[in-house]
Design a protein around this motif. Structure first.
Motif, PDB file in Angstrom:
ATOM      1  N   ALA A 151      -7.221  -5.312  -3.443  1.00 11.27           N
ATOM      2  CA  ALA A 151      -7.026  -6.602  -2.783  1.00 11.27           C
ATOM      3  C   ALA A 151      -7.991  -7.610  -3.378  1.00 11.27           C
ATOM      4  CB  ALA A 151      -7.252  -6.465  -1.282  1.00 11.27           C
ATOM      5  N   VAL A 193       0.845  -1.210   0.000  1.00 11.92           N
ATOM      6  CA  VAL A 193       0.000   0.000   0.000  1.00 11.92           C
ATOM      7  C   VAL A 193       0.873   1.251   0.000  1.00 11.92           C
ATOM      8  CG1 VAL A 193      -1.576   1.382   1.425  1.00 11.92           C
ATOM      9  CG2 VAL A 193      -2.029  -1.061   1.062  1.00 11.92           C
ATOM     10  N   LEU A 244      -8.115  -4.499   5.563  1.00 12.67           N
ATOM     11  CA  LEU A 244      -7.623  -3.902   4.310  1.00 12.67           C
ATOM     12  C   LEU A 244      -7.916  -2.410   4.290  1.00 12.67           C
ATOM     13  CD1 LEU A 244      -8.755  -6.818   2.018  1.00 12.67           C
ATOM     14  CD2 LEU A 244      -6.386  -6.093   2.359  1.00 12.67           C
ATOM     15  N   CYS A 248      -5.757   0.156   1.701  1.00 14.86           N
ATOM     16  CA  CYS A 248      -6.048  -0.417   0.387  1.00 14.86           C
ATOM     17  C   CYS A 248      -7.104   0.442  -0.312  1.00 14.86           C
ATOM     18  CB  CYS A 248      -6.631  -1.802   0.580  1.00 14.86           C
ATOM     19  SG  CYS A 248      -5.602  -3.073  -0.058  1.00 14.86           S
TER      20      CYS A 248
END
Ligand code: C2E
Ligand code: MG
Ligand code: MG
Ligand code: MG
Length: 277
Positions: free
Chosen positions: A231, A219, A243, A248
């Motif tokens: 992802a 990231v 995430l 993300c």
């Protein structure tokens, strides 16, 4: 006796090999048939932004319904198509089909198409992309090509040149399955990817500190490079939250939706866009 059974085992193994080769050859013949008779379909899996939960587009995934064997997974038939040269016409079919379908989608929704390393080696990929865009009328900015590191491992200059020309058309280039295989950070220096897709294996192991650290590092790199970080293989709420907290940008996975037939994908985006309006 031991020697005997050893020899038998060897012969058995040999015969097993013959059977494997025969199965593979049959599969190749059936692939050829399916290409001629329209036996393939694309399914579409939604991709969402993590900041606002909005639908951003879909990844097109090949499906083959074999007349006798039923559904054959791409992991099984794509390698056969690659070895036999059938990947070029099959890949061109997928490009045309995905662009034709996506041209009728609302707004700026994108379609992502997977491209095999063999398609780059064979040349003709650029022409196939240009033709698919021209015949469908899909704006280039709404097409994304997903490539794996194996594309960059082969010859370099020719491939990098091709990627730059595709990007100059306005097509987006994504690096798929990042972190697996022969993965090396140096690939990120060779081409400015619009998107990096974090492989499912890291998402699955996100409760391990090492996998979590790797995702955080990817990231961070993505932020510096200005690349979207998507992802894949998100299956649980917990993974989704992790995430999100790691920064993300996008997610894709069974938790949000499985890949769907084209008409189901159309209904899916209809609901989404009318709910938002
Ligand atoms: P990929 O490009 O990494 O695609 C993602 C794969 O993960 C898909 O498998 C998808 O169905 C699966 N997936 C998505 N979300 C989840 C999840 O939450 N959990 C799990 N366990 N799996 C998830 P699929 O459709 O079997 O495709 C496998 C691979 O076959 C693709 O991996 C891609 O490398 C290749 N492939 C598929 N379609 C094409 C194509 O048109 N051309 C080429 N060259 N390769 C293709
Ligand atoms: Mg992919
Ligand atoms: Mg992938
Ligand atoms: Mg994959």
């Amino acid at each position: 006796r031991a020697k005997d059974s050893g020899r038998n085992a060897f012969r058995f193994y040999e015969r097993g090999m013959d059977a494997a080769v025969a199965t593979r050859n049959l599969l190749e013949l059936d692939l050829r048939d399916a290409l001629r008779s329209g036996g393939f379909a694309l399914h579409y899996q939604p991709i969402f932004a993590l900041n606002d939960g909005g639908l951003r587009g879909f990844e097109a995934l090949l499906r083959w319904n074999h007349p006798v064997r039923g559904a054959v997974p791409p992991g099984e038939f794509i390698p056969v198509a690659e070895e036999s040269g059938l990947i070029a016409p099959l890949g061109a079919w997928a490009l045309n089909e995905a662009c034709r379908e996506a041209a009728s989608w609302p707004g700026e929704l994108r379609v992502a198409v997977n491209v095999s390393a063999v398609q780059f080696r064979k040349q003709g990929l650029e022409q196939a992309v240009i033709r698919a865009l021209a015949t469908s009328g899909l704006p280039a900015r709404r097409l994304e090509l997903e490539i794996t590191e194996s594309v960059l491992m082969q010859d370099s200059d020719a491939v990098i040149g091709c990627l730059h020309r595709l990007r100059a058309l306005g097509v987006r280039i994504a690096l798929d399955d990042f972190g697996t295989g022969y993965s090396s950070l140096s690939y990120l220096c060779r081409f400015p990817f619009d998107k990096i897709k974090v492989d499912r294996s890291f998402v699955r192991d996100l409760d391990s500190p090492v996998a979590a650290a790797i995702v955080r590092a990817i990231v961070g790199i993505g932020e510096r490079l200005g690349s979207t970080i998507t992802a894949e293989g998100v299956e649980t709420e917990e993974q989704l939250n992790r995430l999100h907290s790691k920064g993300c940008t996008e997610v894709q996975g069974f938790l949000l939706s499985r890949p769907m037939a084209a008409e189901d994908a159309r209904a899916f985006m209809q609901e989404r866009t009318s709910a938002a309006a």
